[in-house]
Design a protein around this motif. Sequence first.
Motif, mmCIF file in Angstrom:
data_model
loop_
_atom_site.group_PDB
_atom_site.id
_atom_site.type_symbol
_atom_site.label_atom_id
_atom_site.label_comp_id
_atom_site.label_asym_id
_atom_site.label_seq_id
_atom_site.Cartn_x
_atom_site.Cartn_y
_atom_site.Cartn_z
ATOM 1 N N ARG A 1 6.520 -12.693 4.765
ATOM 2 C CA ARG A 1 6.304 -10.875 5.470
ATOM 3 C C ARG A 1 5.970 -10.350 5.873
ATOM 4 O O ARG A 1 6.558 -9.468 7.182
ATOM 5 N N SER A 21 8.086 -7.637 8.192
ATOM 6 C CA SER A 21 7.120 -6.357 8.825
ATOM 7 C C SER A 21 7.276 -6.037 10.666
ATOM 8 O O SER A 21 7.856 -4.833 10.687
ATOM 9 N N THR A 67 10.775 -4.593 12.031
ATOM 10 C CA THR A 67 11.951 -3.414 10.493
ATOM 11 C C THR A 67 12.544 -1.974 11.867
ATOM 12 O O THR A 67 13.736 -2.133 11.838
#
Length: 261
Positions: free
Chosen positions: A85, A89, A92
């Motif tokens: 995750r 993140s 992105t």
Amino acid sequence: MDADDADRYRAPALDKGLDILELLAGVEEGLTQAEIAKRLDRSPNEFYRMLDRLVRRGYVTKLEGDRFTLTLKLFGLSQLHAPTRRLASFATPLMRELAQRTKQANHLVVFDRGSAVVIAQHEAPDYWGLSIRVGSHISLFDTGSGHVLLAFRSEQERQMMIAEHARSREEVKLGAEFYERLAHIRECGYEMMPSAQTAGVHNLSAPVLAPDGRCIAALTCPYIPLVNAPTAPDINETIAMVMKTAGDLSALAGSNVRASE
């Protein structure tokens, strides 16, 4: 917890399994059943069923010479949680910028329990582009992402990944040409190949590397020549941008690893 409580809540079978996993985690070449028993000061017969279950569940694999070693399943399980995750993140905004500059879609792929899995994706900025859904499982053997994930791993890790992939999908025979391709990718620092799934598309893939040089993800752009965008980067300019973005993400991933140690 005092000694009485520790004895009250003992789970001998679980302890035995964890002892095996912790022992094998520190041995690269693997151990036989007798060697495992000797190091853990137990009878070999005590570990027969436990090893059989660990092999059947995919946590341990059996090598030539009846030696047991860990698979990457534990690593794959860890990818489902915070590290993946965080990686998605961090990626992105970089992926968004890459899409804007290249006029192409891009996606981020990790190895998870026998498959290459898309964990992040960014659409092309205009109305035309090729994208892959987050969560998609793709092949290790005929995709740019899969090639990069394999190329930037040690030989032992690579064979474990291939073995796990074969268990989860139809087994594929790999010849010398395939391994020569991986060596070439490692030397060049990227993969550029025609898509095996879609005509007219080239997979442009670069590795996201941990501080030790091991590939933790592949950043891939499914490149489509844009005839209605004459100022769009060509394929060579695009792979250079993909490599730059992957390098920036490697630096962020390395900083995050050091910060969490």
